[in-house]
Design an enzyme around this catalytic site. Structure first.
Site, PDB file in Angstrom:
ATOM      1  N   LYS A 147      47.686  33.664  48.137  1.00  0.00           N
ATOM      2  CA  LYS A 147      48.093  34.750  47.245  1.00  0.00           C
ATOM      3  C   LYS A 147      48.754  35.861  48.031  1.00  0.00           C
ATOM      4  O   LYS A 147      48.192  36.254  49.054  1.00  0.00           O
ATOM      5  CB  LYS A 147      46.845  35.273  46.550  1.00  0.00           C
TER       6      LYS A 147
ATOM      7  N   LYS B  84      44.625  35.641  51.392  1.00  0.00           N
ATOM      8  CA  LYS B  84      45.093  36.692  50.489  1.00  0.00           C
ATOM      9  C   LYS B  84      45.660  37.821  51.330  1.00  0.00           C
ATOM     10  O   LYS B  84      44.967  38.392  52.182  1.00  0.00           O
ATOM     11  CB  LYS B  84      43.946  37.187  49.622  1.00  0.00           C
TER      12      LYS B  84
HETATM   13  C1  PBG Z   1      41.264  42.068  43.603  1.00  0.00           C
HETATM   14  C2  PBG Z   1      42.466  41.391  43.041  1.00  0.00           C
HETATM   15  C3  PBG Z   1      43.784  41.849  43.048  1.00  0.00           C
HETATM   16  C4  PBG Z   1      44.549  40.889  42.392  1.00  0.00           C
HETATM   17  C5  PBG Z   1      43.691  39.870  41.985  1.00  0.00           C
HETATM   18  N1  PBG Z   1      42.406  40.189  42.406  1.00  0.00           N
HETATM   19  C6  PBG Z   1      44.339  43.120  43.528  1.00  0.00           C
HETATM   20  C7  PBG Z   1      44.221  43.529  44.925  1.00  0.00           C
HETATM   21  O1  PBG Z   1      43.756  42.804  45.797  1.00  0.00           O
HETATM   22  O2  PBG Z   1      44.609  44.680  45.181  1.00  0.00           O
HETATM   23  C8  PBG Z   1      46.025  40.962  42.196  1.00  0.00           C
HETATM   24  C9  PBG Z   1      46.608  40.045  41.181  1.00  0.00           C
HETATM   25  C10 PBG Z   1      47.996  40.375  40.785  1.00  0.00           C
HETATM   26  O3  PBG Z   1      48.678  41.245  41.364  1.00  0.00           O
HETATM   27  O4  PBG Z   1      48.468  39.742  39.829  1.00  0.00           O
HETATM   28  N2  PBG Z   1      40.178  42.002  42.727  1.00  0.00           N
END
Ligand code: PBG
Length: 326
Positions: A250, A196
């Site tokens: 991601k 991520k």
């Molecule tokens: C963190 C989380 C995020 C997203 C999913 N889980 C945000 C981040 O890491 O700042 C982002 C998902 C998206 O942008 O669609 N709990």
């Protein structure tokens, strides 16, 4: 020299193209992300995510029943609590917004929809970080693991089929696995947000969950640097060694090389998250008449599958399912 093989033969008609297509998108590939806000009694549109809403418990139930009828196999749930604090304690409250949602949905749809609970504290902390803050102000990795363990057990008790840890703490998968097993939840699987990245494409999501990172901060201290591809392989290998059942990359589109590399090193299902900003860009360009939104949706989501993803988390899930059902 003219080439021996005429590549255009199979491009002549739609049926020929369909016959030789290497990749096809199926409703079973889709996971719908859904937001539920504890204080709402009516759904509330999210301006930066056109077509997506913060649900009330009731509108969430209706939406999941609709997705079930469309054949979408899974949803991933994000909660917006009424109360935030410095440890995000509402995330593990048995009566918390996600736990209530999981219980309702399990009653409504039984085993017809896989219920995935995003597991993180950023929606629940008053400072907006994905963990507890240490004395230096940074996120304390090891102190956060205990919170994640408690949340996993609360989610599993409430009926989650899968927990999806998204906080990028080192050791989070094994901490959650141990806690689930100890609580008797050996059947609850872990979909790890393994690779991520700290991404500008999460902007609309933070509107969707009412998160502002304190002091204009960011998540670069725990999420990956977009300059690094090989490092993602190490993240994925670690999560697999800790017991991840599904590994996720991601965002998706700017990281298709990572999806393809992940595919090459493991046989577990690979998920990719087409995130909020990626969705919003297509919506915005389409609203301006600059691109054909439906065509762009299919092109992008199919490309994620082509790169090697088995499962795609996308805000387009319901639209794609509707289109495929026609
Ligand atoms: C963190 C989380 C995020 C997203 C999913 N889980 C945000 C981040 O890491 O700042 C982002 C998902 C998206 O942008 O669609 N709990």
């Amino acid at each position: 020299m003219f080439p021996q093989r005429r590549m255009r033969r199979f491009r002549r008609t739609e049926t020929l193209r369909r016959m030789v297509a290497e990749t096809s998108l199926d409703v079973d590939d889709l996971i719908a992300p859904l937001f539920v806000n504890e204080i709402l009694s009516e759904p509330l549109p999210i301006p930066s995510l056109p077509g997506v809403v913060q649900h009330s418990q009731d509108s969430l139930r209706a939406e999941v029943e609709r997705l079930a009828r469309l054949g979408v196999p899974a949803v991933v749930l994000f909660g917006v609590p009424a109360r935030k604090d410095d440890t995000g304690s509402e995330a593990s409250n048995p009566e918390g917004v996600i736990q209530l949602a999981l219980g309702n949905l399990r009653d409504d749809v039984g085993d017809d929809v896989v219920l995935i609970a995003d597991l993180c504290v950023d929606e629940y902390t008053d400072h907006g970080h994905c963990g507890v803050l240490g004395p230096s102000g940074g996120v304390d990795n090891d102190a956060t693991l205990g919170l994640y363990a408690d949340i996993a057990v609360a989610q599993a008790d409430a009926g989650a089929d899968l927990c999806a840890p998204s906080g990028m703490m080192d050791g989070q998968v094994i901490a959650i696995r141990d806690a689930l097993d100890e609580a008797g939840h050996t059947d609850v699987a872990i979909m790890a947000y393994a690779a991520k990245y700290a991404s500008s494409f999460y902007g609309p999501f933070r509107d969707a969950v009412d998160v502002t990172i304190a002091g204009g901060g960011d998540r670069k201290g725990y999420q990956q640097d977009y300059r690094n591809g090989r490092e993602a392989i190490d993240e994925i290998a670690l999560d697999l060694s800790e017991g991840a059942d599904i590994v996720m990359v991601k965002p998706a589109l700017a990281y298709l090389d990572v999806v393809a590399a992940a595919r090459a090193i493991t046989n577990v299902p690979i998920a990719a998250y087409h995130v909020s900003g990626e969705y919003a860009m297509i919506r915005a360009a389409a609203a301006n008449g600059w691109i054909d939104g439906d065509a762009a949706m299919f092109e992008v989501i199919t490309s994620i599958k082509r790169a090697g993803a088995d499962l795609i988390l996308t805000y387009f899930a319901s639209e794609i399912a509707e289109a495929l059902a026609r």
